[in-house]
Design a protein around this motif. Structure first.
Motif, mmCIF file in Angstrom:
data_model
loop_
_atom_site.group_PDB
_atom_site.id
_atom_site.type_symbol
_atom_site.label_atom_id
_atom_site.label_comp_id
_atom_site.label_asym_id
_atom_site.label_seq_id
_atom_site.Cartn_x
_atom_site.Cartn_y
_atom_site.Cartn_z
ATOM 1 N N HIS A 208 -35.422 -21.263 -68.865
ATOM 2 C CA HIS A 208 -34.388 -21.055 -67.861
ATOM 3 C C HIS A 208 -35.072 -21.088 -66.493
ATOM 4 O O HIS A 208 -35.849 -20.200 -66.165
ATOM 5 N N ILE A 209 -34.788 -22.119 -65.731
ATOM 6 C CA ILE A 209 -35.412 -22.290 -64.419
ATOM 7 C C ILE A 209 -34.318 -22.453 -63.376
ATOM 8 O O ILE A 209 -33.377 -23.227 -63.555
ATOM 9 N N GLU A 210 -34.444 -21.706 -62.291
ATOM 10 C CA GLU A 210 -33.430 -21.743 -61.247
ATOM 11 C C GLU A 210 -34.069 -22.080 -59.904
ATOM 12 O O GLU A 210 -35.252 -21.825 -59.690
ATOM 13 N N VAL A 211 -33.268 -22.641 -59.023
ATOM 14 C CA VAL A 211 -33.752 -23.077 -57.712
ATOM 15 C C VAL A 211 -32.987 -22.344 -56.619
ATOM 16 O O VAL A 211 -31.753 -22.292 -56.631
ATOM 17 N N GLN A 212 -33.730 -21.782 -55.685
ATOM 18 C CA GLN A 212 -33.125 -21.100 -54.533
ATOM 19 C C GLN A 212 -32.809 -22.132 -53.454
ATOM 20 O O GLN A 212 -33.671 -22.924 -53.067
ATOM 21 N N ILE A 213 -31.567 -22.118 -52.977
ATOM 22 C CA ILE A 213 -31.204 -23.003 -51.862
ATOM 23 C C ILE A 213 -30.625 -22.165 -50.724
ATOM 24 O O ILE A 213 -30.107 -21.062 -50.932
ATOM 25 N N VAL A 214 -30.713 -22.693 -49.523
ATOM 26 C CA VAL A 214 -30.013 -22.137 -48.369
ATOM 27 C C VAL A 214 -29.407 -23.303 -47.605
ATOM 28 O O VAL A 214 -30.006 -24.388 -47.523
ATOM 29 N N ALA A 215 -28.220 -23.085 -47.060
ATOM 30 C CA ALA A 215 -27.538 -24.151 -46.326
ATOM 31 C C ALA A 215 -26.784 -23.543 -45.151
ATOM 32 O O ALA A 215 -26.160 -22.483 -45.289
ATOM 33 N N ASP A 216 -26.868 -24.196 -44.007
ATOM 34 C CA ASP A 216 -26.164 -23.681 -42.836
ATOM 35 C C ASP A 216 -24.909 -24.505 -42.558
ATOM 36 O O ASP A 216 -24.579 -25.444 -43.299
ATOM 37 N N ALA A 217 -24.209 -24.156 -41.483
ATOM 38 C CA ALA A 217 -22.967 -24.843 -41.127
ATOM 39 C C ALA A 217 -23.218 -26.075 -40.284
ATOM 40 O O ALA A 217 -22.270 -26.720 -39.821
ATOM 41 N N HIS A 218 -24.505 -26.431 -40.092
ATOM 42 C CA HIS A 218 -24.858 -27.573 -39.261
ATOM 43 C C HIS A 218 -25.372 -28.751 -40.077
ATOM 44 O O HIS A 218 -25.995 -29.670 -39.531
ATOM 45 N N GLY A 219 -25.154 -28.701 -41.399
ATOM 46 C CA GLY A 219 -25.507 -29.830 -42.258
ATOM 47 C C GLY A 219 -26.851 -29.732 -42.946
ATOM 48 O O GLY A 219 -27.217 -30.631 -43.701
ATOM 49 N N ALA A 220 -27.606 -28.675 -42.713
ATOM 50 C CA ALA A 220 -28.918 -28.532 -43.348
ATOM 51 C C ALA A 220 -28.782 -27.833 -44.696
ATOM 52 O O ALA A 220 -28.161 -26.775 -44.807
ATOM 53 N N THR A 221 -29.376 -28.436 -45.730
ATOM 54 C CA THR A 221 -29.451 -27.841 -47.061
ATOM 55 C C THR A 221 -30.896 -27.948 -47.528
ATOM 56 O O THR A 221 -31.443 -29.046 -47.619
ATOM 57 N N ALA A 259 -30.661 -29.390 -57.079
ATOM 58 C CA ALA A 259 -30.033 -28.148 -56.611
ATOM 59 C C ALA A 259 -29.339 -28.364 -55.273
ATOM 60 O O ALA A 259 -28.233 -27.862 -55.041
ATOM 61 N N CYS A 260 -29.986 -29.102 -54.377
ATOM 62 C CA CYS A 260 -29.374 -29.381 -53.081
ATOM 63 C C CYS A 260 -28.095 -30.212 -53.240
ATOM 64 O O CYS A 260 -27.089 -29.973 -52.541
ATOM 65 N N GLU A 261 -28.113 -31.188 -54.160
ATOM 66 C CA GLU A 261 -26.908 -31.982 -54.413
ATOM 67 C C GLU A 261 -25.791 -31.104 -54.960
ATOM 68 O O GLU A 261 -24.618 -31.300 -54.638
ATOM 69 N N THR A 262 -26.155 -30.147 -55.800
ATOM 70 C CA THR A 262 -25.161 -29.204 -56.324
ATOM 71 C C THR A 262 -24.509 -28.454 -55.169
ATOM 72 O O THR A 262 -23.276 -28.289 -55.124
ATOM 73 N N ALA A 263 -25.310 -27.952 -54.235
ATOM 74 C CA ALA A 263 -24.766 -27.226 -53.083
ATOM 75 C C ALA A 263 -23.876 -28.132 -52.236
ATOM 76 O O ALA A 263 -22.798 -27.726 -51.773
ATOM 77 N N ARG A 264 -24.304 -29.364 -52.030
ATOM 78 C CA ARG A 264 -23.520 -30.292 -51.203
ATOM 79 C C ARG A 264 -22.183 -30.629 -51.848
ATOM 80 O O ARG A 264 -21.220 -30.989 -51.151
ATOM 81 N N SER A 265 -22.088 -30.533 -53.180
ATOM 82 C CA SER A 265 -20.846 -30.890 -53.869
ATOM 83 C C SER A 265 -19.691 -29.983 -53.474
ATOM 84 O O SER A 265 -18.522 -30.340 -53.659
ATOM 85 N N VAL A 266 -19.996 -28.801 -52.934
ATOM 86 C CA VAL A 266 -18.942 -27.871 -52.503
ATOM 87 C C VAL A 266 -19.108 -27.478 -51.039
ATOM 88 O O VAL A 266 -18.579 -26.452 -50.606
ATOM 89 N N ALA A 267 -19.843 -28.293 -50.276
ATOM 90 C CA ALA A 267 -20.091 -27.987 -48.858
ATOM 91 C C ALA A 267 -20.572 -26.560 -48.696
ATOM 92 O O ALA A 267 -20.061 -25.774 -47.891
ATOM 93 N N TYR A 268 -21.591 -26.223 -49.454
ATOM 94 C CA TYR A 268 -22.060 -24.844 -49.548
ATOM 95 C C TYR A 268 -22.642 -24.356 -48.228
ATOM 96 O O TYR A 268 -23.293 -25.111 -47.497
ATOM 97 N N ARG A 269 -22.433 -23.052 -47.969
ATOM 98 C CA ARG A 269 -22.992 -22.413 -46.788
ATOM 99 C C ARG A 269 -23.514 -21.033 -47.183
ATOM 100 O O ARG A 269 -22.808 -20.238 -47.788
ATOM 101 N N GLY A 270 -24.783 -20.769 -46.879
ATOM 102 C CA GLY A 270 -25.376 -19.475 -47.212
ATOM 103 C C GLY A 270 -26.541 -19.626 -48.179
ATOM 104 O O GLY A 270 -27.094 -20.718 -48.347
ATOM 105 N N ALA A 271 -26.918 -18.509 -48.810
ATOM 106 C CA ALA A 271 -27.977 -18.525 -49.819
ATOM 107 C C ALA A 271 -27.329 -18.582 -51.192
ATOM 108 O O ALA A 271 -26.337 -17.893 -51.451
#
Length: 659
Positions: A208-221, A259-271
């Motif tokens: 079980h391996i997980e990836v930490q992502i952070v994304a802001d409201a300015h397009g950075a993931t 992991a970043c693509e996963t976050a982008r799939s929902v326009a993710y914002r935050g940790a």
């Protein structure tokens, strides 16, 4: 940036968030239930607001009460921590409607990723690989059973909502499906308010391996590397580390981008955290499992190897600021390992414990971090999750971090009830763990050796000395050990029991002239004051620093990295080997009765379920120890204490046997 932030949580995560708020100069607001009125997070915060009674549904899960507390204290933002309302779409929406910033992603992102079926389809559209299975909303038990053959056995039943392994069941054969589905639906409904289930292929011995992502409201993931979370019990993580000893740099980059693509799939914002399952023999092959749209319990290991304060970044993002770094700035330095300290008894099937903490000692030293809410005198309620603290060790290499964590756990003391600290120490010394050869089934395979309790003579000797010393300081002169008598001094006998083992200890003398014998072997002994509330106990040529909680007929002592409870037996404690099995069933833990499968007046066989007790989000089935007729003492919804009578089973009469 905000001036006041409310933390809609409790325990160690509330304390951890308050620490960063204080460093940022932001006023902190704690909330609490009646059970937590004296809790550490309440004392640490700048101000605190009562939410309601102990049950979470009437306090920490009461959205209106939390919003009202934020308005009352002028909080501009709410940090949800993890658990409770952290991934609740209604709460995120309520914050927005109230004009309060929710420190997390949008309600829509929570909704999509909170439903594992919807999440699976969303990430597949971005090219992220997923585990084969059947995932459609609204499937009945009959439809799931029919689809199981196509998925293949063994398979995994998973709730579409929630997380933390709750409601997940591995099924190895078709005839077990109906019962497993019923249990999964019940647990999912109780834990998440949604009993939707789906099926996935169960991968044997995966990692079980997980990836930490952070994304802001300015397009950075950005991803911050991965964490290895394969050491689990019942799908619940126990020890986590970063980085994973399995992945090479190329796979690390690939899984990070997934992991970043996963976050982008929902326009993710935050940790957030994207969880993957990886075949141990195919480390380059990984599958998406789920995304946790919040801070994770194990986030400290990522902070330690990157130097990035994730709570501080959450605050920046929620305030509309850009991330303080980009992907090229992320460097993984050294290795960090975290152990979760739980209020549970490994030797009793990991049943939740809880109660009052008599004494607590946290480890210190280079590379050691402790995230905790424990203080002396704290009452640990069974109304909430049993996790008490996290001990984190960081070092230049994995083995050095592991050895630092071992030493830190040896210095961790919790007196008052059973914890899993000794279990954690044993787990860190399993050869496969030392090598980094991990998988999610490792703990189950090693369980017998990990829960075995070895008690040597020194434990009993130290317990006898501490009991004797307490008597010597008693106010009652008739109980003191130095009373005058005719003839030679009589030995003071202590018949002691711990972990099913028993020793007879005899003591003679007082002060510095004590002699002690264990089953007849005599040696010198002494008890002297030590540092930091400990006492120094010498038996023969062996001296140990001991922290103890001593009662009239019981002593709980911590030494050599382990905690033992030793009882002094009286005549009414002794029983012969031929004693009959007691017909009375008692609760193995404090909790709430949720089911009574053994109806009042029903006839049961040995092993039949009679009562189901729930505590700290865990269910325990109390089964019949003899065949007979059930007489229930409780009903569903009743609160019970540890050791409380649940039912009596009357042995069948001759007429019932057909005699």
């Amino acid at each position: 940036m905000f001036s006041t932030v409310l933390i809609a949580n409790r325990g160690e995560i509330a304390c951890r968030v308050i620490r960063t708020l204080r460093e940022q100069g932001i006023r902190s607001v704690a909330v609490y239930s009646d059970a937590d009125a004296g809790a550490r997070h309440v004392a640490l915060a700048d101000t605190a607001v009562r939410l309601g009674p102990a049950p979470a549904a009437q306090s920490y899960l009461d959205i209106d009460a939390v919003i009202a507390a934020a308005r009352q204290t002028g909080a501009e933002a709410i940090h949800p921590g993890y658990g409770f309302l952290a991934e609740n779409t209604a709460f995120a929406a309520a914050c927005e409607q109230a004009g309060i910033v929710f420190i997390g992603p949008s309600a829509e992102a929570i909704r999509v990723m909170g439903d594992k079926i919807t999440a699976k389809h969303a990430v597949e559209a971005r090219g992220v690989p997923t585990v084969p299975g059947v995932a459609r909303a609204g499937m009945t038990d009959e439809e799931l059973i029919a689809a199981a053959d196509d998925v293949g056995y063994p398979l995994l039943i998973k709730p579409s909502a929630g997380g933390g392994g709750k409601g997940m069941h591995v099924v190895t054969e078709p005839e077990r499906m109906p019962a497993a589905l019923a249990a999964a639906r019940r647990e999912a409904a109780a834990g998440f308010g949604d009993d939707t289930l789906f099926l996935e292929r169960y991968l044997q011995n995966p990692r079980h391996i997980e990836v930490q992502i952070v994304a802001d409201a300015h397009g950075a993931t950005v991803h911050l590397g991965e964490r290895e979370c394969s050491l689990q019990r019942r799908h619940q993580k126990v020890i986590e580390e970063a980085p994973s000893p399995l992945l090479d740099p190329q796979t690390r980059e690939r899984i990070g981008q997934a992991a970043c693509e996963t976050a982008r799939s929902v326009a993710y914002r935050g940790a957030g955290t994207v969880e993957f399952i990886v075949a141990g023999d195919r480390p380059d092959e990984f599958f998406f499992m789920e995304m946790n749209t919040r801070l994770q319990v194990e986030h400290p290991v990522t902070e330690e190897i990157t130097g990035i304060d994730l709570v501080a970044e959450q605050l920046r993002i929620a305030a509309g600021e850009p991330l303080s770094f980009d992907q090229g700035d992320v460097r993984l330095r050294g290795h960090s390992i975290e152990a979760r300290v739980y209020a549970e008894d490994p030797s009793a099937g990991f049943l939740p414990t809880g109660g009052r903490i008599r004494r607590v000692r946290h480890p210190e030293g280079r590379g050691i971090r402790v995230d905790t809410a424990m203080v002396d005198g704290l009452d640990v309620s069974v109304d909430y999750d049993p996790m008490l603290a996290k001990v984190i060790a960081t070092a230049p290499t994995r083995d050095e971090a592991r050895r630092r964590l071992l030493a830190a756990l040896s210095d961790t003391v919790v007196l008052g009830f059973e914890t899993n600290v000794a279990f954690l120490r044993g787990l860190l010394e399993v050869p496969a763990v030392v090598r980094g050869d991990l998988d999610t089934g490792l703990i189950e395979r090693e369980l017998d050796s990990l829960i075995a309790v070895e008690i040597d003579d020194d434990v009993f000797a130290r317990a006898a000395l501490l009991l004797d010393d307490a008597l010597d300081r008693a106010d009652d002169p008739w109980r003191r050990r130095d009373g005058w008598r005719l003839g030679p001094p009589a030995p003071r006998r202590y018949d002691l029991e711990s972990g099913g083992e028993r020793r007879l200890i005899e003591l003679r003398g007082t002060g510095g002239t004590l002699t002690l014998s264990v089953d007849g072997a005599e040696q010198a002994a002494a008890v002297t004051p030590g540092a930091a509330g400990a006492v120094s106990v010498r038996v023969g040529d062996r001296t140990a620093s001991v922290i103890a909680d001593v009662g009239a007929d019981r002593v709980r002592l911590a030494s050599d990295g382990a905690v033992h409870e030793v009882r002094r037996l009286r005549a009414d404690h002794r029983r012969g080997d031929d004693d009959a099995v007691a017909p009375e069933l008692v609760s193995p833990m404090p909790g709430v009765v949720i089911l009574t499968p053994g109806a009042d007046g029903a006839t049961v066989a040995v092993g039949d379920p009679v009562v189901v007790v729930e505590a700290m989000k865990m269910e325990h089935v109390v089964r019949a120890e003899i065949a007979g007729v059930v007489s229930l003492r409780v009903r569903p919804g009743d609160s019970v204490t540890r050791g409380q009578s649940l039912a009596v089973i009357a042995p069948p009469t001759g007429e019932e046997d057909g005699a």
